[in-house]
Scaffold this active site. Structure first.
Site, PDB file in Angstrom:
ATOM      1  N   ARG A  93       1.003  -1.256  -0.085  1.00  0.00           N
ATOM      2  CA  ARG A  93       0.415  -0.376  -0.150  1.00  0.00           C
ATOM      3  C   ARG A  93       0.890   1.422  -0.067  1.00  0.00           C
ATOM      4  O   ARG A  93       0.238   2.276  -0.228  1.00  0.00           O
ATOM      5  CB  ARG A  93      -1.080   0.260   1.370  1.00  0.00           C
ATOM      6  CG  ARG A  93      -2.097   1.067   1.327  1.00  0.00           C
ATOM      7  CD  ARG A  93      -3.390   1.176   1.681  1.00  0.00           C
ATOM      8  NE  ARG A  93      -2.926   0.524   2.581  1.00  0.00           N
ATOM      9  CZ  ARG A  93      -2.261   0.834   4.335  1.00  0.00           C
ATOM     10  NH1 ARG A  93      -1.890   2.000   4.421  1.00  0.00           N
ATOM     11  NH2 ARG A  93      -2.488   0.277   5.367  1.00  0.00           N
ATOM     12  N   ASP A 137      -5.926  16.689 -16.483  1.00  0.00           N
ATOM     13  CA  ASP A 137      -6.099  14.896 -17.106  1.00  0.00           C
ATOM     14  C   ASP A 137      -6.043  15.132 -18.712  1.00  0.00           C
ATOM     15  O   ASP A 137      -6.108  15.925 -19.610  1.00  0.00           O
ATOM     16  CB  ASP A 137      -7.464  14.995 -17.016  1.00  0.00           C
ATOM     17  CG  ASP A 137      -8.018  13.619 -17.100  1.00  0.00           C
ATOM     18  OD1 ASP A 137      -7.212  13.032 -17.659  1.00  0.00           O
ATOM     19  OD2 ASP A 137      -8.892  13.184 -16.596  1.00  0.00           O
ATOM     20  N   TYR A 185     -15.132  14.687 -18.265  1.00  0.00           N
ATOM     21  CA  TYR A 185     -15.227  13.056 -17.951  1.00  0.00           C
ATOM     22  C   TYR A 185     -16.156  12.720 -16.676  1.00  0.00           C
ATOM     23  O   TYR A 185     -15.800  13.551 -15.970  1.00  0.00           O
ATOM     24  CB  TYR A 185     -14.208  12.460 -17.898  1.00  0.00           C
ATOM     25  CG  TYR A 185     -14.697  10.843 -17.960  1.00  0.00           C
ATOM     26  CD1 TYR A 185     -15.602  10.467 -18.334  1.00  0.00           C
ATOM     27  CD2 TYR A 185     -14.779  10.239 -16.186  1.00  0.00           C
ATOM     28  CE1 TYR A 185     -15.570   8.619 -17.702  1.00  0.00           C
ATOM     29  CE2 TYR A 185     -14.515   9.189 -15.594  1.00  0.00           C
ATOM     30  CZ  TYR A 185     -15.627   8.639 -16.794  1.00  0.00           C
ATOM     31  OH  TYR A 185     -16.093   7.079 -16.355  1.00  0.00           O
ATOM     32  N   LYS A 197      -6.842   4.150 -20.546  1.00  0.00           N
ATOM     33  CA  LYS A 197      -7.325   4.233 -21.356  1.00  0.00           C
ATOM     34  C   LYS A 197      -5.411   4.133 -22.582  1.00  0.00           C
ATOM     35  O   LYS A 197      -5.274   2.762 -22.843  1.00  0.00           O
ATOM     36  CB  LYS A 197      -7.556   5.641 -21.717  1.00  0.00           C
ATOM     37  CG  LYS A 197      -8.707   5.821 -20.337  1.00  0.00           C
ATOM     38  CD  LYS A 197      -9.507   4.956 -21.574  1.00  0.00           C
ATOM     39  CE  LYS A 197     -11.259   5.248 -20.195  1.00  0.00           C
ATOM     40  NZ  LYS A 197     -10.539   5.363 -19.460  1.00  0.00           N
TER      41      LYS A 197
HETATM   42  C1  PLP Z   1     -10.762  11.989 -18.830  1.00  0.00           C
HETATM   43  C2  PLP Z   1     -10.872  11.078 -18.435  1.00  0.00           C
HETATM   44  N1  PLP Z   1     -10.226  10.721 -17.239  1.00  0.00           N
HETATM   45  C3  PLP Z   1     -10.725   9.787 -16.092  1.00  0.00           C
HETATM   46  C4  PLP Z   1     -11.232   9.112 -16.577  1.00  0.00           C
HETATM   47  C5  PLP Z   1     -11.425   7.848 -15.638  1.00  0.00           C
HETATM   48  O1  PLP Z   1     -10.254   6.947 -15.149  1.00  0.00           O
HETATM   49  P1  PLP Z   1     -10.741   5.330 -14.756  1.00  0.00           P
HETATM   50  O2  PLP Z   1     -12.035   5.061 -15.786  1.00  0.00           O
HETATM   51  O3  PLP Z   1      -9.230   4.866 -14.791  1.00  0.00           O
HETATM   52  O4  PLP Z   1     -11.363   5.513 -13.783  1.00  0.00           O
HETATM   53  C6  PLP Z   1     -11.779   8.874 -17.237  1.00  0.00           C
HETATM   54  C7  PLP Z   1     -12.600   7.700 -17.394  1.00  0.00           C
HETATM   55  O5  PLP Z   1     -13.182   7.074 -18.779  1.00  0.00           O
HETATM   56  C8  PLP Z   1     -11.287   9.223 -18.814  1.00  0.00           C
HETATM   57  O6  PLP Z   1     -12.177   9.823 -19.570  1.00  0.00           O
END
Ligand code: PLP
Length: 401
Positions: free
Chosen positions: A61, A188, A115, A213
């Protein structure tokens, strides 16, 4: 470890993070270390590791070797001092906001077009916990400055390329604005991937990826990662010791493996997305295509500048003329090659209906404010042949619409 100084992105993608000798031999590929405990001859060593005055492992952890290799790889690809990995992209976003200091009484300015889960995390969970959240269109710099000047936020947050409307944030301008007003800037970078863009070089404080992704890239691993300064990493580390959203060694190994082919995949995905976007833009049943690579896209020139002409990303979205949810569903069901799966950035071409999946948690009026209609489809280009992707879209549009 291979000396990667002054090596190109593709070379670093293959070698970064690897070959940390566990003993008097060096494995070419980092092994998976699925242990929960680590033994040292001297308990003073263990004590020093607990105290973070010596590097090492005490409990997964807190950190573990396969995860460290993955963190080193992504820190290298983003040009950052350090990185910290999480069990998902959402965990990475959540803990990064906590590390930036977001608490009851603090204020955050964030992109309206985020998102869906990030939108809900900020606008509902953090808001319910007492933070003030102001959502703005980050492509309108005057509106961002007005919100920042009025609310004096602790943090400004945006996506480099937004999900699902593909707006491109002017990261250098937003970093400058955040700095001027004393806010930390979290970006992000999932949609751009480290191959297209490195926001730390433009002044961002925290760069976040859903490594589920493009970084993982094969639809078989869930992971998140934050790249930042060594000082901020210590905050993430202390917080995640309590939150416990830990990336496992098997997942870290898959994600590290994904890094190696990132430039190859993203190059092909960008080329495929560009072909598909051009084809859709000329299709009589398509009302609108959102893709930064199209010259009509409002941030086309900005995207070219930020991404150095390497591409415009592998994701696009499009509006099927006059289509409601049922029509879009029939179109998605009619696809034979493209997969209607709830993710993006994979080697497979994927389609998704944002209103009922990625942005389902938004109320109808919230989705309307953001601009996500019932007829909107998001497409993440895979690495197949573009002609096959287009042929599949063509037959599905003809059959269903
Ligand atoms: C731009 C973006 N940020 C964060 C996330 C969240 O990621 P996770 O699904 O790995 O938790 C996503 C998920 O689709 C996303 O498209």
């Amino acid at each position: 470890m291979t000396d990667l100084h002054n090596k190109s992105f593709s070379t670093r993608a293959v070698h970064a993070g690897e070959r940390v000798p566990p003993g008097d031999y060096v494995p070419v590929a980092t092994p998976i270390h699925p242990t929960v405990g680590y033994l040292y001859d001297s308990l003073d060593d263990l004590d020093a590791i607990f105290a973070t005055t010596r590097e090492g492992y005490v409990y997964p952890r807190y950190g573990s070797p396969t995860v460290s290799a993955f963190e080193a790889a992504v820190a290298n690809l983003e040009g950052g001092e350090a990185a910290f990995a999480f069990a998902s992209g959402m965990a990475a976003i959540h803990v990064a906001l906590l590390a930036a200091g977001v608490r009851a009484g603090s204020s955050v300015v964030a992109a309206l077009d985020l998102y869906g889960a990030t939108y809900t995390l900020l606008n509902r969970l953090f808001a319910e916990l007492g933070a003030t959240v102001r959502l703005v269109d980050v492509t309108d710099l005057a509106a961002v400055e007005a919100a920042v000047a009025e609310t004096r936020p602790l943090a400004l947050m945006a996506e480099t390329i937004s999900n699902p409307l593909l707006k491109v944030a002017d990261v250098p301008a937003l970093s400058e604005l955040a700095r001027r007003y004393g806010a930390q800037f979290l970006i992000d970078n999932t949609f751009a991937s480290p191959y297209l863009f490195n926001p730390l070089a433009e002044g961002a404080d925290y760069v976040i990826h859903s490594a589920t992704k493009y970084i993982g890239g094969h639809g078989d691993v869930m992971a998140g990662i934050v790249v930042t300064s060594a000082e901020n990493r210590r905050k993430l580390y202390e917080l995640n010791k309590l939150v416990g959203s830990v990336l496992g060694p098997f997942e870290a190994w898959l994600a590290l493996r994904g890094c190696k082919t990132l430039p190859l995949r993203v190059r092909q995905q960008c080329a495929n997305a560009a072909h598909v976007a051009q084809w859709l833009a000329a299709h009589p049943r398509v009302a609108r295509v959102n893709y930064p690579g199209l010259p009509v896209h409002p941030q086309h020139e900005l995207a070219r500048h930020l991404f150095g002409g390497q591409g415009f990303g592998g994701v696009l979205s499009f509006e099927i003329a006059g289509a409601d949810k049922a029509k879009v569903f029939r179109f998605m069901e009619a696809l034979e090659l493209c997969l209607p799966a709830t993710t993006l950035g994979d080697i497979y071409t994927l389609v998704l209906h944002p209103a009922t999946s990625s942005h389902r948690s938004l109320a109808l009026e919230e989705r309307a404010r953001v601009g996500i209609g019932e007829g909107l489809v998001r497409l993440s280009a895979g690495i197949e042949d573009a002609a096959d992707i287009i042929a599949d879209l063509d037959q599905a549009l003809a059959r269903a619409i």
